[in-house]
Design a protein around this motif. Structure first.
Motif, PDB file in Angstrom:
ATOM      1  N   UNK A   5      32.163  53.985   0.634  1.00 30.46           N
ATOM      2  CA  UNK A   5      31.132  53.151   0.041  1.00 30.46           C
ATOM      3  C   UNK A   5      30.959  53.442  -1.433  1.00 30.46           C
ATOM      4  N   UNK A   6      30.530  52.429  -2.151  1.00 31.17           N
ATOM      5  CA  UNK A   6      30.248  52.595  -3.574  1.00 31.17           C
ATOM      6  C   UNK A   6      29.009  51.797  -3.899  1.00 31.17           C
ATOM      7  N   UNK A  11      19.884  51.682  -1.990  1.00 32.42           N
ATOM      8  CA  UNK A  11      19.160  50.526  -2.492  1.00 32.42           C
ATOM      9  C   UNK A  11      18.682  49.623  -1.365  1.00 32.42           C
ATOM     10  N   UNK A  12      19.307  49.683  -0.184  1.00 36.57           N
ATOM     11  CA  UNK A  12      18.899  48.812   0.921  1.00 36.57           C
ATOM     12  C   UNK A  12      18.495  49.612   2.147  1.00 36.57           C
ATOM     13  N   UNK A  13      18.206  50.897   1.978  1.00 39.34           N
ATOM     14  CA  UNK A  13      17.829  51.732   3.110  1.00 39.34           C
ATOM     15  C   UNK A  13      16.543  51.207   3.730  1.00 39.34           C
ATOM     16  N   UNK A  14      16.521  51.094   5.049  1.00 32.48           N
ATOM     17  CA  UNK A  14      15.316  50.698   5.743  1.00 32.48           C
ATOM     18  C   UNK A  14      15.189  49.206   5.982  1.00 32.48           C
ATOM     19  N   UNK A 188      33.324  53.187  12.182  1.00 35.73           N
ATOM     20  CA  UNK A 188      33.065  53.356  10.752  1.00 35.73           C
ATOM     21  C   UNK A 188      32.394  52.117  10.168  1.00 35.73           C
ATOM     22  N   UNK A 189      32.841  50.943  10.606  1.00 33.23           N
ATOM     23  CA  UNK A 189      32.214  49.716  10.129  1.00 33.23           C
ATOM     24  C   UNK A 189      30.769  49.632  10.590  1.00 33.23           C
ATOM     25  N   UNK A 195      23.790  51.686   9.166  1.00 30.80           N
ATOM     26  CA  UNK A 195      23.347  52.914   8.554  1.00 30.80           C
ATOM     27  C   UNK A 195      23.778  54.139   9.346  1.00 30.80           C
ATOM     28  N   UNK A 196      23.925  55.292   8.686  1.00 34.64           N
ATOM     29  CA  UNK A 196      24.435  56.510   9.329  1.00 34.64           C
ATOM     30  C   UNK A 196      23.512  57.088  10.378  1.00 34.64           C
TER      31      UNK A 196
END
Length: 204
Positions: A5-6, A11-14, A188-189, A195-196
């Motif tokens: 990821x880059x 910025x979009x967590x949650x 992985x996708x 999210x992790x």
């Protein structure tokens, strides 16, 4: 690890967002996305609209939303499509409304599309995450695209040229996933899509 990821971390967590998956023909997108659907059926998979005539076995609203050229033109003009393009005399596009509704409901959304379409989605929905599915190597992809060697050499040449063009655009994407193994690539996708914190391994 093949996921790279880059962009702007966090910025979009949650909150859910649209993930656009691209990759050259022969890379295994259908297999990976089928496994992803098995892992997390609640993810919204966008269904494209097309002016193409349904093929035997295709179901309206499942494989595509089938429509005529006049309605497609209206949708495009009204801004109801995130992206659209023409192939072999038929038009294809991504309806905006279902994607936005899914995101508003808290569901991550996913769209499989070509690089040109991914660029349009990035322009109309800047928060979208672009992921490219890659082959383990160029030689592996060549083997998949050339098949048994029974196809016309010109057809094979065009396929390889298109695949190279798609791969050359990898720098425009936010992340890559190498499809060495379908289940691992789907996992992985999935991490990129949801999210992790929601690992698929406990349910695979």
């Amino acid at each position: 690890m093949s996921t790279t990821p880059s962009g702007e971390p966090g910025s979009t967590v949650g909150r859910p967002r649209l993930t656009v998956v691209s990759g050259p023909s022969g890379v295994g997108k259908s297999s990976v996305l089928a496994e992803l659907r098995r892992l997390r059926p609640e993810i919204f998979f966008s269904v494209s609209v097309t002016t193409r005539t349904p093929r035997p076995g295709e179901v309206d609203g499942v494989h595509y939303h089938f429509t005529d050229h006049a309605e497609f033109h209206r949708m495009a003009g009204a801004g109801e499509l995130l992206e659209h393009a023409e192939y072999a005399g038929n038009r294809y596009g991504t309806p905006r409304g279902p994607v936005e509704r899914a995101l508003a409901e808290g569901r991550p959304a996913l769209l499989e599309i070509e690089v040109q379409g991914a660029r349009q989605v990035r322009a109309t929905m800047p928060d979208a995450q672009l992921v490219m599915l890659l082959p383990p190597s160029w030689d592996v992809l060549v083997d998949r695209l050339t098949g048994r060697g029974t196809e016309d050499p010109e057809v094979v040449r065009r396929r390889l040229a298109a695949a190279r063009e798609e791969l050359d655009a990898v720098g425009e994407f936010d992340a890559t996933v190498v499809n060495t193994d379908v289940r691992n690539a789907a996992a992985e996708l999935l991490t990129l899509v949801v999210g992790p914190g929601l690992s698929p391994h406990s349910r695979s």
